[in-house]
Enzyme design. Structure first.
Site, mmCIF file in Angstrom:
data_model
loop_
_atom_site.group_PDB
_atom_site.id
_atom_site.type_symbol
_atom_site.label_atom_id
_atom_site.label_comp_id
_atom_site.label_asym_id
_atom_site.label_seq_id
_atom_site.Cartn_x
_atom_site.Cartn_y
_atom_site.Cartn_z
ATOM 1 N N ASN A 147 0.838 -1.202 0.000
ATOM 2 C CA ASN A 147 0.000 0.000 0.000
ATOM 3 C C ASN A 147 0.872 1.251 0.000
ATOM 4 O OD1 ASN A 147 0.633 -0.820 2.671
ATOM 5 N ND2 ASN A 147 -1.085 0.297 3.540
ATOM 6 N N CYS A 171 -10.230 -5.221 0.337
ATOM 7 C CA CYS A 171 -11.365 -4.295 0.413
ATOM 8 C C CYS A 171 -12.252 -4.464 -0.830
ATOM 9 C CB CYS A 171 -10.866 -2.849 0.526
ATOM 10 S SG CYS A 171 -10.155 -2.201 -0.996
ATOM 11 N N GLU A 230 -3.039 -4.792 -2.910
ATOM 12 C CA GLU A 230 -3.513 -5.717 -3.945
ATOM 13 C C GLU A 230 -3.511 -5.044 -5.309
ATOM 14 O OE1 GLU A 230 -4.835 -4.912 -1.077
ATOM 15 O OE2 GLU A 230 -6.170 -6.455 -0.282
ATOM 16 N N CYS A 243 -10.752 -3.531 -4.285
ATOM 17 C CA CYS A 243 -9.705 -4.495 -4.670
ATOM 18 C C CYS A 243 -10.329 -5.808 -5.150
ATOM 19 C CB CYS A 243 -8.732 -4.748 -3.520
ATOM 20 S SG CYS A 243 -7.580 -3.380 -3.288
ATOM 21 N N GLU A 250 0.354 5.208 0.556
ATOM 22 C CA GLU A 250 -0.615 6.231 0.996
ATOM 23 C C GLU A 250 -0.226 7.612 0.497
ATOM 24 O OE1 GLU A 250 -1.053 5.623 5.243
ATOM 25 O OE2 GLU A 250 -2.266 3.827 4.871
HETATM 26 N N1 THU Z 1 -5.364 -1.473 2.502
HETATM 27 C C1 THU Z 1 -4.806 -2.323 1.588
HETATM 28 O O1 THU Z 1 -3.643 -2.139 1.172
HETATM 29 N N2 THU Z 1 -5.560 -3.349 1.136
HETATM 30 C C2 THU Z 1 -6.842 -3.605 1.525
HETATM 31 O O2 THU Z 1 -7.508 -4.463 0.962
HETATM 32 C C3 THU Z 1 -7.424 -2.840 2.628
HETATM 33 C C4 THU Z 1 -6.711 -1.606 3.006
HETATM 34 C C5 THU Z 1 -4.556 -0.330 2.970
HETATM 35 C C6 THU Z 1 -5.051 0.999 2.519
HETATM 36 C C7 THU Z 1 -4.511 1.909 3.602
HETATM 37 O O3 THU Z 1 -3.190 2.269 3.255
HETATM 38 C C8 THU Z 1 -4.470 1.042 4.830
HETATM 39 O O4 THU Z 1 -4.584 -0.304 4.383
HETATM 40 C C9 THU Z 1 -5.581 1.321 5.836
HETATM 41 O O5 THU Z 1 -6.817 1.302 5.229
#
Ligand code: THU
Length: 128
Positions: A42, A86, A55, A89, A44
């Site tokens: 991830n 999520c 993902e 994704c 941000e």
């Molecule tokens: N996040 C993911 O990388 N994948 C997911 O399926 C759920 C959330 C990340 C996004 C954000 O950087 C952090 O988790 C908190 O939501």
């Protein structure tokens, strides 16, 4: 590449997470139909909505490298057991599903691998 190795790569990828806002690292590793694997984490952003999930970052990596079909995705979040993808994704995973679907590999309560399918996690999916 077996699913244990796929999870290992997802764990390694989570170490490169850029998550200064949520402090919630996630790593993912995609297995493409070619047999090659692609990792993602991830990333941000100060404008929170610009964040990309692990993902989707792994899938984008696969697509950039010429892949079009994926057979499995391992996901790992060190702060949460069974760190499932999520909603958006799930939709993106489904976009690149192989003929036989996509296995979603998570780590269960006792460190064991849990194998789900995209059909289980995204029933009645929308696809053109
Ligand atoms: N996040 C993911 O990388 N994948 C997911 O399926 C759920 C959330 C990340 C996004 C954000 O950087 C952090 O988790 C908190 O939501």
């Amino acid at each position: 590449m077996d699913y244990n190795e796929l999870m290992e790569r997802a764990k390694q990828a989570s170490e490169n997470s850029y998550s200064p806002y949520s402090h919630f690292p996630v790593g993912a590793c995609v297995l493409a139909e070619s047999g090659k694997v692609y990792v993602g984490t991830n990333v941000e952003n100060a404008s929170y909505g610009a964040t990309i999930c692990a993902e989707r970052s792994a899938i984008v990596n696969a697509i950039v490298n010429g892949e079009r079909k994926i057979t499995a995705v391992a996901i790992y979040g060190p702060k949460m057991k069974r760190c499932a993808p999520c909603g958006p994704c799930r939709q993106v995973i489904d976009e690149f599903r192989s003929e036989k679907g996509v296995d979603i590999i998570l780590e269960g309560d006792n460190g064991e691998l849990e194998i789900h399918t995209i059909d289980e996690l995204l029933p009645l999916s929308f696809n053109l």
